[in-house]
Design an enzyme around this catalytic site. Structure first.
Site, mmCIF file in Angstrom:
data_model
loop_
_atom_site.group_PDB
_atom_site.id
_atom_site.type_symbol
_atom_site.label_atom_id
_atom_site.label_comp_id
_atom_site.label_asym_id
_atom_site.label_seq_id
_atom_site.Cartn_x
_atom_site.Cartn_y
_atom_site.Cartn_z
ATOM 1 N N SER A 95 0.826 -1.201 0.000
ATOM 2 C CA SER A 95 0.000 0.000 0.000
ATOM 3 C C SER A 95 0.868 1.262 0.000
ATOM 4 O O SER A 95 1.679 1.456 -0.902
ATOM 5 C CB SER A 95 -0.960 -0.044 1.198
ATOM 6 O OG SER A 95 -1.973 0.925 1.099
ATOM 7 N N ASP A 217 -10.441 -4.424 -5.306
ATOM 8 C CA ASP A 217 -9.771 -3.706 -4.227
ATOM 9 C C ASP A 217 -10.452 -2.349 -4.069
ATOM 10 O O ASP A 217 -10.388 -1.506 -4.969
ATOM 11 C CB ASP A 217 -8.282 -3.527 -4.560
ATOM 12 C CG ASP A 217 -7.480 -2.872 -3.444
ATOM 13 O OD1 ASP A 217 -8.077 -2.293 -2.516
ATOM 14 O OD2 ASP A 217 -6.233 -2.937 -3.510
ATOM 15 N N HIS A 245 -7.578 -5.363 -0.073
ATOM 16 C CA HIS A 245 -6.371 -4.549 -0.160
ATOM 17 C C HIS A 245 -5.180 -5.178 0.551
ATOM 18 O O HIS A 245 -4.106 -4.588 0.571
ATOM 19 C CB HIS A 245 -6.663 -3.172 0.443
ATOM 20 C CG HIS A 245 -5.649 -2.130 0.142
ATOM 21 N ND1 HIS A 245 -5.295 -1.760 -1.148
ATOM 22 C CD2 HIS A 245 -4.867 -1.364 0.967
ATOM 23 C CE1 HIS A 245 -4.369 -0.812 -1.098
ATOM 24 N NE2 HIS A 245 -4.092 -0.560 0.170
#
Length: 268
Positions: A95, A217, A245
């Protein structure tokens, strides 16, 4: 201050293998890699750490002025690499850490020789010609909710971020991880995560790069993965048969397999 203690560094795996550094995302710590790390450790040397303010890091070292920008997190990555005298390491960033990894690689190219970006997003806000997945109003509301009631926000948002509603234990784990983070630190990290625009930094990436995305996602839609892939010359984009995610938790075998294949190819 010892960087080893400050960032709670842990090293596993084969000393003779190529080094893989695992960098966690917002609201998490190195424990998020626990299902992926054993598979990687069979063939590679694996470095895990917590950003200052996360997990078992030395929270007394946290300073808002440092961690109000991605540069602060990139500096943590570089200092961990320097502490262990790493050369040509593979930085796996989940991320927001994917973008911190881009900055760290630019700052210390001798330390980081390749990148794996897990569900990356260089910018979360939609603009003309770019889809980040959120409107500016969405992000404002998200941050306002987080700042007014962090525990409530965590309980609501963590299952959305994780996806996989048929596996509620995953959402619960992410909720618990969020709730273990100091709310003041989380507030700063959230603003850094959701308001940073790293799109211009992608063109400077010249090292081998793997981009991992999930089929669905809510935080980084497919358009984002395609954008990152097109912006980094020579990068590889792999879509995992996974949702949410956090594929390192929802699909650890597929995630570890994709990382292992990429790293093995570096030496061929």
């Amino acid at each position: 201050m010892s960087i080893h203690r400050r960032n709670n560094i842990r090293v596993t795996g084969r000393d003779s293998g190529r080094t893989i550094v695992l960098a966690h995302g917002f609201g998490c710590d190195q424990n998020m890699w626990r299902l992926v790390e054993p598979a990687l450790a069979k063939d590679f040397r694996v470095v895990l750490f917590d950003y200052v303010g996360a997990g078992r890091s030395d929270v007394s070292a946290w300073r808002e002025e440092r961690y109000s920008s991605l540069d602060g997190y990139a500096r943590d990555v570089v200092e961990v690499c320097e502490e262990l005298d790493l050369r040509d390491a593979v930085l796996v960033g989940h991320s927001v850490s994917a973008m911190a990894g881009v900055l760290a690689g630019a700052a210390a190219p001798e330390r980081i020789g390749s990148l794996v970006m897990v569900c990356p997003s260089p910018y979360y806000i939609d603009e003309d010609g770019y889809r980040g997945g959120f409107s500016a109003e969405d992000i404002d509301e998200l941050l306002e909710s987080l700042e007014s009631n962090y525990l409530g926000w965590s309980a609501t948002m963590a299952p959305v971020i994780m996806g996989n509603p048929d596996r509620p234990e995953l959402g619960e784990e992410l909720t618990n991880s969020f709730c273990a983070t100091d709310p003041d630190i989380a507030r700063v990290f959230a603003r850094t995560t959701f308001l940073s625009d790293s799109r211009k930094d992608l063109a400077g990436v010249t090292v081998p790069t793997l981009i991992l995305e999930c089929e669905q996602d809510a935080i980084a839609p497919p358009e984002v993965g395609a954008y990152v892939h097109s912006a980094i010359p020579g990068s590889e984009l792999v879509t995992l048969a996974a949702t949410g995610h956090c594929p390192q938790l929802s699909a650890p075998e597929a995630t570890a397999s994709a990382i292992s294949a990429f790293v093995a190819d570096l030496d061929r």
